[in-house]
Design an enzyme around this catalytic site. Structure first.
Site, PDB file in Angstrom:
ATOM      1  CD  GLU A 236      -1.915   2.279   1.553  1.00 40.73           C
ATOM      2  OE1 GLU A 236      -1.711   3.135   0.665  1.00 40.73           O
ATOM      3  OE2 GLU A 236      -1.933   2.527   2.757  1.00 40.73           O
ATOM      4  CB  CYS A 270      -1.313   7.357   1.302  1.00 39.90           C
ATOM      5  SG  CYS A 270      -2.475   6.252   2.128  1.00 39.90           S
TER       6      CYS A 270
END
Length: 492
Positions: A236, A270
Protein backbone atom coordinates in the site's frame (compact mmCIF):
# COMPACT_ATOMS: atom_id res chain seq x y z
CA UNK A 1 30.42 -8.92 29.69
CA UNK A 2 27.36 -9.25 27.38
CA UNK A 3 27.04 -6.62 24.68
CA UNK A 4 24.28 -4.14 25.37
CA UNK A 5 21.55 -4.08 22.75
CA UNK A 6 21.58 -1.02 20.53
CA UNK A 7 18.67 1.38 20.94
CA UNK A 8 17.04 4.32 19.20
CA UNK A 9 14.76 7.13 20.38
CA UNK A 10 11.37 8.30 19.23
CA UNK A 11 10.81 12.04 19.25
CA UNK A 12 8.07 14.60 19.77
CA UNK A 13 7.95 16.28 16.32
CA UNK A 14 6.95 19.67 17.74
CA UNK A 15 10.19 20.10 19.71
CA UNK A 16 12.40 17.22 18.59
CA UNK A 17 12.75 16.06 22.19
CA UNK A 18 13.25 12.33 22.78
CA UNK A 19 10.16 10.74 24.33
CA UNK A 20 11.01 7.05 24.34
CA UNK A 21 13.86 4.59 23.86
CA UNK A 22 13.44 1.28 22.06
CA UNK A 23 15.66 -1.66 21.12
CA UNK A 24 16.99 -2.08 17.62
CA UNK A 25 16.05 -5.68 17.01
CA UNK A 26 18.68 -7.57 15.02
CA UNK A 27 18.28 -10.14 12.26
CA UNK A 28 18.56 -12.86 14.90
CA UNK A 29 15.91 -11.19 17.08
CA UNK A 30 13.51 -11.01 14.13
CA UNK A 31 14.11 -14.65 13.20
CA UNK A 32 13.35 -15.67 16.80
CA UNK A 33 10.12 -13.64 16.77
CA UNK A 34 9.00 -15.28 13.52
CA UNK A 35 9.89 -18.74 14.89
CA UNK A 36 7.87 -18.05 18.04
CA UNK A 37 4.91 -16.87 15.97
CA UNK A 38 5.15 -20.01 13.84
CA UNK A 39 5.01 -22.26 16.91
CA UNK A 40 1.95 -20.36 18.16
CA UNK A 41 0.29 -20.54 14.74
CA UNK A 42 -1.13 -24.07 15.09
CA UNK A 43 -2.71 -23.25 18.44
CA UNK A 44 -4.22 -20.03 17.08
CA UNK A 45 -5.73 -21.94 14.16
CA UNK A 46 -7.00 -24.66 16.49
CA UNK A 47 -8.84 -22.03 18.53
CA UNK A 48 -11.28 -21.80 15.62
CA UNK A 49 -13.28 -18.86 14.35
CA UNK A 50 -15.35 -18.55 17.53
CA UNK A 51 -12.31 -18.61 19.79
CA UNK A 52 -10.42 -16.04 17.71
CA UNK A 53 -13.50 -13.86 17.45
CA UNK A 54 -13.80 -13.80 21.24
CA UNK A 55 -10.16 -12.76 21.64
CA UNK A 56 -10.23 -10.08 18.94
CA UNK A 57 -13.49 -8.54 20.15
CA UNK A 58 -12.02 -8.39 23.63
CA UNK A 59 -9.00 -6.60 22.19
CA UNK A 60 -11.21 -4.14 20.31
CA UNK A 61 -13.11 -3.44 23.51
CA UNK A 62 -9.87 -2.93 25.42
CA UNK A 63 -8.57 -0.48 22.81
CA UNK A 64 -11.69 1.65 23.24
CA UNK A 65 -11.44 1.47 27.03
CA UNK A 66 -7.85 2.71 26.76
CA UNK A 67 -8.49 5.20 23.99
CA UNK A 68 -7.27 8.19 26.02
CA UNK A 69 -3.98 6.44 26.71
CA UNK A 70 -3.66 5.31 23.11
CA UNK A 71 -4.44 8.66 21.52
CA UNK A 72 -2.12 10.57 23.85
CA UNK A 73 0.70 8.33 22.65
CA UNK A 74 -0.26 8.71 18.97
CA UNK A 75 -0.43 12.49 19.36
CA UNK A 76 2.94 12.57 21.12
CA UNK A 77 4.75 10.49 18.50
CA UNK A 78 3.15 12.10 15.42
CA UNK A 79 2.35 15.60 16.66
CA UNK A 80 -1.22 15.35 15.34
CA UNK A 81 -4.20 16.76 17.31
CA UNK A 82 -5.62 14.42 19.94
CA UNK A 83 -9.02 14.65 18.21
CA UNK A 84 -7.51 13.26 15.00
CA UNK A 85 -5.78 10.52 16.96
CA UNK A 86 -9.10 9.56 18.57
CA UNK A 87 -10.78 9.29 15.18
CA UNK A 88 -7.91 7.13 13.93
CA UNK A 89 -7.97 4.81 16.95
CA UNK A 90 -11.77 4.47 16.84
CA UNK A 91 -11.70 3.48 13.17
CA UNK A 92 -8.94 0.96 13.89
CA UNK A 93 -10.97 -0.66 16.67
CA UNK A 94 -13.99 -0.76 14.36
CA UNK A 95 -12.05 -2.55 11.63
CA UNK A 96 -10.73 -5.03 14.18
CA UNK A 97 -14.26 -5.87 15.33
CA UNK A 98 -15.54 -6.20 11.76
CA UNK A 99 -12.78 -8.62 10.81
CA UNK A 100 -13.42 -10.68 13.93
CA UNK A 101 -17.15 -10.96 13.22
CA UNK A 102 -16.93 -11.74 9.50
CA UNK A 103 -13.90 -14.01 9.05
CA UNK A 104 -15.86 -17.25 9.34
CA UNK A 105 -18.44 -16.18 6.76
CA UNK A 106 -15.80 -14.93 4.32
CA UNK A 107 -13.67 -18.06 4.64
CA UNK A 108 -16.57 -20.50 4.39
CA UNK A 109 -15.94 -23.50 2.14
CA UNK A 110 -17.21 -22.80 -1.36
CA UNK A 111 -18.98 -25.52 -3.34
CA UNK A 112 -18.35 -25.35 -7.08
CA UNK A 113 -20.07 -27.03 -10.00
CA UNK A 114 -17.83 -29.79 -11.43
CA UNK A 115 -19.42 -29.50 -14.88
CA UNK A 116 -21.31 -32.14 -16.83
CA UNK A 117 -18.21 -34.09 -17.96
CA UNK A 118 -17.06 -34.39 -14.31
CA UNK A 119 -20.57 -34.75 -12.86
CA UNK A 120 -19.48 -37.61 -10.60
CA UNK A 121 -17.18 -35.27 -8.69
CA UNK A 122 -17.76 -33.03 -5.69
CA UNK A 123 -15.72 -29.82 -6.03
CA UNK A 124 -15.00 -27.53 -3.10
CA UNK A 125 -12.56 -24.70 -2.33
CA UNK A 126 -11.36 -24.18 1.22
CA UNK A 127 -9.57 -21.14 2.59
CA UNK A 128 -6.67 -21.56 5.01
CA UNK A 129 -4.48 -18.97 6.76
CA UNK A 130 -1.05 -18.56 5.20
CA UNK A 131 0.74 -18.95 8.55
CA UNK A 132 2.90 -16.09 9.85
CA UNK A 133 2.28 -12.61 8.45
CA UNK A 134 4.85 -9.83 8.69
CA UNK A 135 3.51 -6.26 8.83
CA UNK A 136 5.62 -3.13 8.30
CA UNK A 137 3.63 -0.06 9.30
CA UNK A 138 3.80 3.67 8.50
CA UNK A 139 4.18 6.66 10.79
CA UNK A 140 1.36 8.88 9.52
CA UNK A 141 -1.48 6.67 10.84
CA UNK A 142 0.41 4.39 13.23
CA UNK A 143 -2.61 2.44 14.51
CA UNK A 144 -5.27 2.68 11.80
CA UNK A 145 -3.17 1.70 8.79
CA UNK A 146 -1.30 -1.31 10.20
CA UNK A 147 -4.50 -2.55 11.86
CA UNK A 148 -5.89 -2.98 8.35
CA UNK A 149 -3.39 -5.81 7.94
CA UNK A 150 -3.00 -6.98 11.56
CA UNK A 151 -6.71 -7.39 12.32
CA UNK A 152 -7.59 -9.12 9.07
CA UNK A 153 -4.57 -11.43 9.22
CA UNK A 154 -5.32 -12.44 12.81
CA UNK A 155 -9.02 -12.97 12.09
CA UNK A 156 -8.11 -15.27 9.19
CA UNK A 157 -6.10 -17.44 11.61
CA UNK A 158 -2.56 -16.14 11.09
CA UNK A 159 -0.08 -15.05 13.70
CA UNK A 160 1.58 -11.66 13.12
CA UNK A 161 4.99 -10.06 13.61
CA UNK A 162 4.69 -6.27 13.42
CA UNK A 163 7.49 -3.81 12.74
CA UNK A 164 6.18 -0.25 13.36
CA UNK A 165 7.78 2.82 11.83
CA UNK A 166 10.89 4.06 13.62
CA UNK A 167 9.04 7.36 14.05
CA UNK A 168 6.15 5.74 15.96
CA UNK A 169 7.55 2.64 17.71
CA UNK A 170 5.71 3.37 20.96
CA UNK A 171 2.33 2.85 19.32
CA UNK A 172 3.41 -0.55 18.00
CA UNK A 173 4.76 -1.67 21.36
CA UNK A 174 1.57 -0.47 23.06
CA UNK A 175 -0.56 -2.44 20.60
CA UNK A 176 1.35 -5.65 21.27
CA UNK A 177 1.16 -5.09 25.03
CA UNK A 178 -2.61 -4.59 25.00
CA UNK A 179 -3.12 -7.67 22.84
CA UNK A 180 -1.08 -9.70 25.32
CA UNK A 181 -3.61 -8.76 28.01
CA UNK A 182 -6.43 -10.57 26.18
CA UNK A 183 -4.42 -13.28 24.41
CA UNK A 184 -5.10 -16.91 25.46
CA UNK A 185 -1.38 -17.68 25.04
CA UNK A 186 1.79 -15.91 23.96
CA UNK A 187 3.39 -15.14 20.59
CA UNK A 188 0.18 -14.67 18.56
CA UNK A 189 1.00 -11.01 17.90
CA UNK A 190 4.59 -9.82 18.35
CA UNK A 191 6.23 -6.44 17.84
CA UNK A 192 9.83 -5.87 16.77
CA UNK A 193 11.30 -2.36 16.74
CA UNK A 194 14.19 -0.81 14.92
CA UNK A 195 15.28 1.09 11.84
CA UNK A 196 15.38 0.11 8.18
CA UNK A 197 17.54 -2.97 8.80
CA UNK A 198 14.92 -4.44 11.12
CA UNK A 199 12.34 -4.09 8.37
CA UNK A 200 14.73 -5.75 5.93
CA UNK A 201 15.26 -8.58 8.40
CA UNK A 202 11.49 -9.16 8.57
CA UNK A 203 11.35 -9.31 4.76
CA UNK A 204 14.10 -11.97 4.83
CA UNK A 205 12.75 -13.97 7.79
CA UNK A 206 10.64 -16.36 5.68
CA UNK A 207 7.28 -15.08 6.84
CA UNK A 208 4.44 -16.51 4.76
CA UNK A 209 3.24 -13.09 3.59
CA UNK A 210 4.34 -9.52 4.18
CA UNK A 211 2.16 -6.41 4.22
CA UNK A 212 3.94 -3.10 3.75
CA UNK A 213 2.70 0.48 3.85
CA UNK A 214 4.99 3.31 2.79
CA UNK A 215 6.50 5.08 -0.19
CA UNK A 216 6.55 3.54 -3.63
CA UNK A 217 10.34 3.75 -3.67
CA UNK A 218 10.66 1.73 -0.46
CA UNK A 219 7.91 -0.67 -1.58
CA UNK A 220 10.02 -1.59 -4.61
CA UNK A 221 12.92 -2.48 -2.31
CA UNK A 222 10.59 -4.49 -0.05
CA UNK A 223 9.13 -6.40 -3.01
CA UNK A 224 12.60 -7.16 -4.41
CA UNK A 225 13.84 -8.35 -1.02
CA UNK A 226 10.80 -10.56 -0.46
CA UNK A 227 11.16 -12.01 -3.95
CA UNK A 228 14.45 -13.64 -2.89
CA UNK A 229 12.51 -15.95 -0.57
CA UNK A 230 9.35 -16.16 -2.72
CA UNK A 231 7.47 -14.26 0.00
CA UNK A 232 4.24 -12.76 -1.40
CA UNK A 233 3.56 -9.14 -0.53
CA UNK A 234 0.74 -6.64 -0.09
CA UNK A 235 1.93 -3.13 -0.96
CA UNK A 236 0.00 0.00 0.00
CA UNK A 237 2.00 2.91 -1.37
CA UNK A 238 1.65 6.58 -2.09
CA UNK A 239 -0.83 8.48 -4.18
CA UNK A 240 -1.39 11.70 -6.07
CA UNK A 241 -5.11 11.59 -5.47
CA UNK A 242 -7.27 13.74 -7.74
CA UNK A 243 -10.51 15.55 -6.97
CA UNK A 244 -12.95 16.20 -9.81
CA UNK A 245 -15.43 19.06 -9.37
CA UNK A 246 -18.17 18.94 -11.99
CA UNK A 247 -20.43 21.84 -13.01
CA UNK A 248 -23.28 20.42 -10.88
CA UNK A 249 -21.24 19.98 -7.70
CA UNK A 250 -22.21 21.32 -4.28
CA UNK A 251 -19.42 23.88 -4.43
CA UNK A 252 -19.25 24.89 -0.77
CA UNK A 253 -19.28 21.30 0.49
CA UNK A 254 -16.73 20.24 -2.13
CA UNK A 255 -14.39 23.04 -1.06
CA UNK A 256 -14.71 22.38 2.67
CA UNK A 257 -14.09 18.67 2.22
CA UNK A 258 -11.19 19.20 -0.16
CA UNK A 259 -9.45 21.56 2.25
CA UNK A 260 -9.80 18.97 5.02
CA UNK A 261 -8.70 16.10 2.76
CA UNK A 262 -5.59 17.92 1.60
CA UNK A 263 -4.54 19.48 4.92
CA UNK A 264 -5.72 17.31 7.81
CA UNK A 265 -2.84 15.45 9.46
CA UNK A 266 -0.57 18.05 7.90
CA UNK A 267 -1.33 16.63 4.45
CA UNK A 268 0.40 13.42 5.50
CA UNK A 269 -2.34 11.16 4.15
CA UNK A 270 -1.76 8.82 1.22
CA UNK A 271 -5.44 9.11 0.21
CA UNK A 272 -5.61 12.84 0.81
CA UNK A 273 -6.40 15.27 -2.02
CA UNK A 274 -3.31 16.53 -3.86
CA UNK A 275 -4.72 17.93 -7.13
CA UNK A 276 -8.13 19.27 -8.08
CA UNK A 277 -9.65 19.50 -11.55
CA UNK A 278 -12.57 21.90 -11.58
CA UNK A 279 -14.78 22.55 -14.60
CA UNK A 280 -14.23 26.05 -15.95
CA UNK A 281 -17.85 27.18 -15.54
CA UNK A 282 -17.68 26.85 -11.73
CA UNK A 283 -13.93 27.37 -11.23
CA UNK A 284 -14.08 30.95 -9.92
CA UNK A 285 -16.84 30.07 -7.46
CA UNK A 286 -14.95 26.98 -6.28
CA UNK A 287 -11.65 28.80 -5.82
CA UNK A 288 -13.39 31.51 -3.80
CA UNK A 289 -14.97 28.82 -1.62
CA UNK A 290 -11.55 27.19 -1.10
CA UNK A 291 -10.04 30.49 0.00
CA UNK A 292 -12.91 31.00 2.40
CA UNK A 293 -12.55 27.48 3.81
CA UNK A 294 -8.78 27.74 4.39
CA UNK A 295 -8.58 31.19 5.98
CA UNK A 296 -8.89 29.97 9.58
CA UNK A 297 -6.81 26.79 9.18
CA UNK A 298 -3.39 26.83 10.82
CA UNK A 299 -0.76 24.39 12.03
CA UNK A 300 0.36 24.07 15.63
CA UNK A 301 1.11 21.73 18.48
CA UNK A 302 -1.71 19.46 19.74
CA UNK A 303 -4.42 21.58 21.31
CA UNK A 304 -3.44 24.65 19.30
CA UNK A 305 -3.35 23.88 15.57
CA UNK A 306 -5.83 22.30 13.18
CA UNK A 307 -3.00 19.98 12.23
CA UNK A 308 0.48 19.29 13.53
CA UNK A 309 4.06 19.41 12.29
CA UNK A 310 5.77 17.27 9.68
CA UNK A 311 6.30 14.02 11.56
CA UNK A 312 9.28 13.11 9.37
CA UNK A 313 11.58 16.19 9.22
CA UNK A 314 13.03 15.43 5.77
CA UNK A 315 9.53 15.73 4.29
CA UNK A 316 9.81 19.51 4.71
CA UNK A 317 12.43 19.65 1.95
CA UNK A 318 10.18 17.70 -0.43
CA UNK A 319 7.18 19.94 0.26
CA UNK A 320 9.20 23.11 -0.28
CA UNK A 321 10.78 21.81 -3.47
CA UNK A 322 7.34 20.99 -4.89
CA UNK A 323 6.01 24.46 -4.09
CA UNK A 324 9.05 26.13 -5.66
CA UNK A 325 8.85 23.90 -8.72
CA UNK A 326 5.16 24.68 -9.20
CA UNK A 327 5.84 28.42 -9.07
CA UNK A 328 8.92 28.21 -11.29
CA UNK A 329 7.05 26.24 -13.93
CA UNK A 330 4.29 28.85 -14.21
CA UNK A 331 1.86 28.09 -11.39
CA UNK A 332 0.55 30.74 -9.02
CA UNK A 333 0.17 30.72 -5.25
CA UNK A 334 -3.15 32.23 -4.19
CA UNK A 335 -2.71 31.29 -0.53
CA UNK A 336 0.68 30.84 1.11
CA UNK A 337 3.79 29.97 -0.87
CA UNK A 338 7.37 28.78 -0.56
CA UNK A 339 7.79 30.73 2.69
CA UNK A 340 4.93 28.73 4.25
CA UNK A 341 7.43 26.00 5.15
CA UNK A 342 8.51 26.96 8.68
CA UNK A 343 10.18 24.00 10.41
CA UNK A 344 8.57 21.96 11.92
CA UNK A 345 5.32 23.26 10.40
CA UNK A 346 3.98 23.97 6.95
CA UNK A 347 1.24 26.56 6.70
CA UNK A 348 -1.59 25.95 4.19
CA UNK A 349 -0.71 26.48 0.53
CA UNK A 350 -3.12 26.72 -2.42
CA UNK A 351 -1.66 26.77 -5.92
CA UNK A 352 -3.44 27.24 -9.26
CA UNK A 353 -2.66 26.79 -12.94
CA UNK A 354 0.28 24.44 -12.33
CA UNK A 355 1.55 22.65 -15.48
CA UNK A 356 0.74 18.95 -15.56
CA UNK A 357 4.35 17.97 -16.19
CA UNK A 358 5.70 19.76 -13.12
CA UNK A 359 7.11 17.77 -10.20
CA UNK A 360 4.36 19.18 -7.99
CA UNK A 361 1.73 17.51 -10.19
CA UNK A 362 3.59 14.28 -10.86
CA UNK A 363 5.02 13.30 -7.44
CA UNK A 364 3.38 12.84 -4.06
CA UNK A 365 3.86 15.99 -1.97
CA UNK A 366 2.57 14.69 1.38
CA UNK A 367 2.06 18.13 2.85
CA UNK A 368 -0.75 20.66 3.49
CA UNK A 369 -0.76 21.90 -0.09
CA UNK A 370 -3.37 21.63 -2.83
CA UNK A 371 -3.23 22.41 -6.54
CA UNK A 372 -6.33 23.57 -8.43
CA UNK A 373 -6.37 23.41 -12.22
CA UNK A 374 -9.22 24.41 -14.52
CA UNK A 375 -10.55 22.03 -17.17
CA UNK A 376 -12.97 22.51 -20.05
CA UNK A 377 -15.18 19.62 -19.02
CA UNK A 378 -15.40 16.42 -16.98
CA UNK A 379 -13.92 14.34 -19.80
CA UNK A 380 -10.70 16.36 -19.64
CA UNK A 381 -10.67 16.00 -15.85
CA UNK A 382 -10.89 12.21 -16.17
CA UNK A 383 -8.06 12.09 -18.71
CA UNK A 384 -5.78 14.21 -16.51
CA UNK A 385 -6.69 12.27 -13.37
CA UNK A 386 -5.75 9.00 -15.07
CA UNK A 387 -2.49 10.37 -16.51
CA UNK A 388 -0.72 9.89 -13.16
CA UNK A 389 1.59 6.95 -12.43
CA UNK A 390 -0.33 6.61 -9.16
CA UNK A 391 -3.78 5.08 -8.73
CA UNK A 392 -4.81 5.00 -5.08
CA UNK A 393 -7.94 7.05 -4.34
CA UNK A 394 -10.03 9.84 -5.84
CA UNK A 395 -12.95 12.09 -4.99
CA UNK A 396 -15.77 13.15 -7.31
CA UNK A 397 -18.18 16.00 -6.71
CA UNK A 398 -21.29 15.90 -8.88
CA UNK A 399 -25.00 15.68 -8.12
CA UNK A 400 -25.86 13.58 -11.18
CA UNK A 401 -22.68 12.24 -12.82
CA UNK A 402 -20.82 10.80 -9.82
CA UNK A 403 -21.10 7.07 -10.63
CA UNK A 404 -20.40 7.60 -14.33
CA UNK A 405 -17.23 9.58 -13.58
CA UNK A 406 -16.06 7.18 -10.87
CA UNK A 407 -16.34 4.18 -13.19
CA UNK A 408 -13.80 5.75 -15.57
CA UNK A 409 -11.06 6.47 -13.00
CA UNK A 410 -7.98 4.24 -12.87
CA UNK A 411 -7.69 3.88 -9.12
CA UNK A 412 -8.57 1.51 -6.32
CA UNK A 413 -11.10 3.68 -4.47
CA UNK A 414 -13.44 6.58 -5.24
CA UNK A 415 -15.51 8.73 -2.88
CA UNK A 416 -18.52 10.44 -4.46
CA UNK A 417 -19.71 13.67 -2.80
CA UNK A 418 -17.52 12.83 0.20
CA UNK A 419 -13.85 12.49 0.92
CA UNK A 420 -11.79 9.38 1.89
CA UNK A 421 -15.04 7.83 3.15
CA UNK A 422 -14.01 4.46 1.75
CA UNK A 423 -11.34 4.13 4.46
CA UNK A 424 -13.98 4.17 7.19
CA UNK A 425 -16.21 1.49 5.64
CA UNK A 426 -14.86 -1.80 6.96
CA UNK A 427 -16.73 -3.95 4.44
CA UNK A 428 -14.97 -2.59 1.33
CA UNK A 429 -11.40 -3.27 0.17
CA UNK A 430 -8.64 -0.67 0.44
CA UNK A 431 -5.72 -0.47 -1.97
CA UNK A 432 -4.44 0.90 -5.23
CA UNK A 433 -3.16 0.17 -8.72
CA UNK A 434 -0.11 1.23 -10.73
CA UNK A 435 2.61 2.76 -8.52
CA UNK A 436 0.19 2.90 -5.59
CA UNK A 437 0.73 -0.81 -5.00
CA UNK A 438 -1.22 -4.05 -5.16
CA UNK A 439 -3.17 -6.37 -2.91
CA UNK A 440 -6.01 -5.30 -0.64
CA UNK A 441 -6.70 -4.79 3.05
CA UNK A 442 -10.12 -4.28 4.66
CA UNK A 443 -13.36 -6.02 3.76
CA UNK A 444 -13.73 -9.65 2.66
CA UNK A 445 -10.84 -9.11 0.24
CA UNK A 446 -8.65 -8.07 3.18
CA UNK A 447 -9.39 -11.33 4.99
CA UNK A 448 -8.86 -13.44 1.86
CA UNK A 449 -5.58 -11.62 1.19
CA UNK A 450 -4.05 -13.48 4.13
CA UNK A 451 -5.31 -16.92 3.11
CA UNK A 452 -4.63 -19.39 0.34
CA UNK A 453 -7.15 -21.46 -1.60
CA UNK A 454 -7.15 -25.23 -1.32
CA UNK A 455 -9.12 -27.10 -3.99
CA UNK A 456 -10.59 -30.49 -3.09
CA UNK A 457 -12.24 -32.64 -5.74
CA UNK A 458 -13.76 -35.95 -4.54
CA UNK A 459 -15.24 -38.77 -6.60
CA UNK A 460 -18.79 -39.34 -5.34
CA UNK A 461 -19.18 -42.40 -7.57
CA UNK A 462 -17.21 -44.03 -10.39
CA UNK A 463 -18.18 -43.59 -14.02
CA UNK A 464 -18.28 -46.67 -16.27
CA UNK A 465 -15.83 -44.89 -18.57
CA UNK A 466 -12.43 -44.07 -17.06
CA UNK A 467 -10.76 -40.99 -18.49
CA UNK A 468 -7.70 -40.98 -16.21
CA UNK A 469 -6.28 -44.34 -17.13
CA UNK A 470 -3.90 -45.90 -19.62
CA UNK A 471 -6.86 -48.10 -20.55
CA UNK A 472 -8.59 -45.10 -22.13
CA UNK A 473 -9.66 -45.99 -25.68
CA UNK A 474 -10.00 -44.03 -28.90
CA UNK A 475 -13.75 -44.23 -28.38
CA UNK A 476 -13.34 -42.58 -24.98
CA UNK A 477 -11.39 -39.74 -26.59
CA UNK A 478 -14.12 -39.20 -29.18
CA UNK A 479 -16.74 -39.08 -26.43
CA UNK A 480 -14.76 -36.47 -24.47
CA UNK A 481 -14.39 -34.28 -27.56
CA UNK A 482 -18.06 -34.66 -28.47
CA UNK A 483 -19.27 -33.78 -24.95
CA UNK A 484 -16.91 -30.80 -24.72
CA UNK A 485 -18.14 -29.40 -28.04
CA UNK A 486 -21.77 -30.05 -27.17
CA UNK A 487 -21.72 -28.57 -23.67
CA UNK A 488 -19.27 -25.71 -24.40
CA UNK A 489 -19.04 -24.78 -20.73
CA UNK A 490 -22.81 -24.48 -20.27
CA UNK A 491 -22.99 -26.57 -17.11
CA UNK A 492 -19.68 -25.67 -15.53
Amino acid sequence: MPTRAKTFDSHYPVTGDAIGTFPIHTDADVRVAVAQARIASDKWVALGFRGRKKVLLAWSKLLMERIEECTALISMETGKPVSDAKLEASLAAGHLAWAARHAQEVMRTSHRSPGAVMANMSATVERSPVGVVGVIGPWNYPIFTPMGSIAYALAAGNTVVFKPSEFTPGVGVWLARTFAEVAPFSNIFLCVTGLGDTGRALCEAHVDKLAFTGSTKTAMVVAATCAKTMTPVVLECGGKDPVIVAHDADIKRAAENSIWSSMSNGGQTCIGAERIYVVESVADEFIAAMLDAVKNIKPGEPGVGNYGPATMPKQLEIIQSHIKDALKSGGRAIYGGAKSVKDPYVEPVILVDVPEDSMAMQDETFGPTIIINRVKNVDEAIILSNASRYGLGASVWSKRQGKKIAAQLHCGMVAINSTISFAAVASVPFGGVKDSGYGRIHGPEGILEFTYARTIVRARFQLPITFTSFKRTAGNDKLIIKLTRLLNGRFG
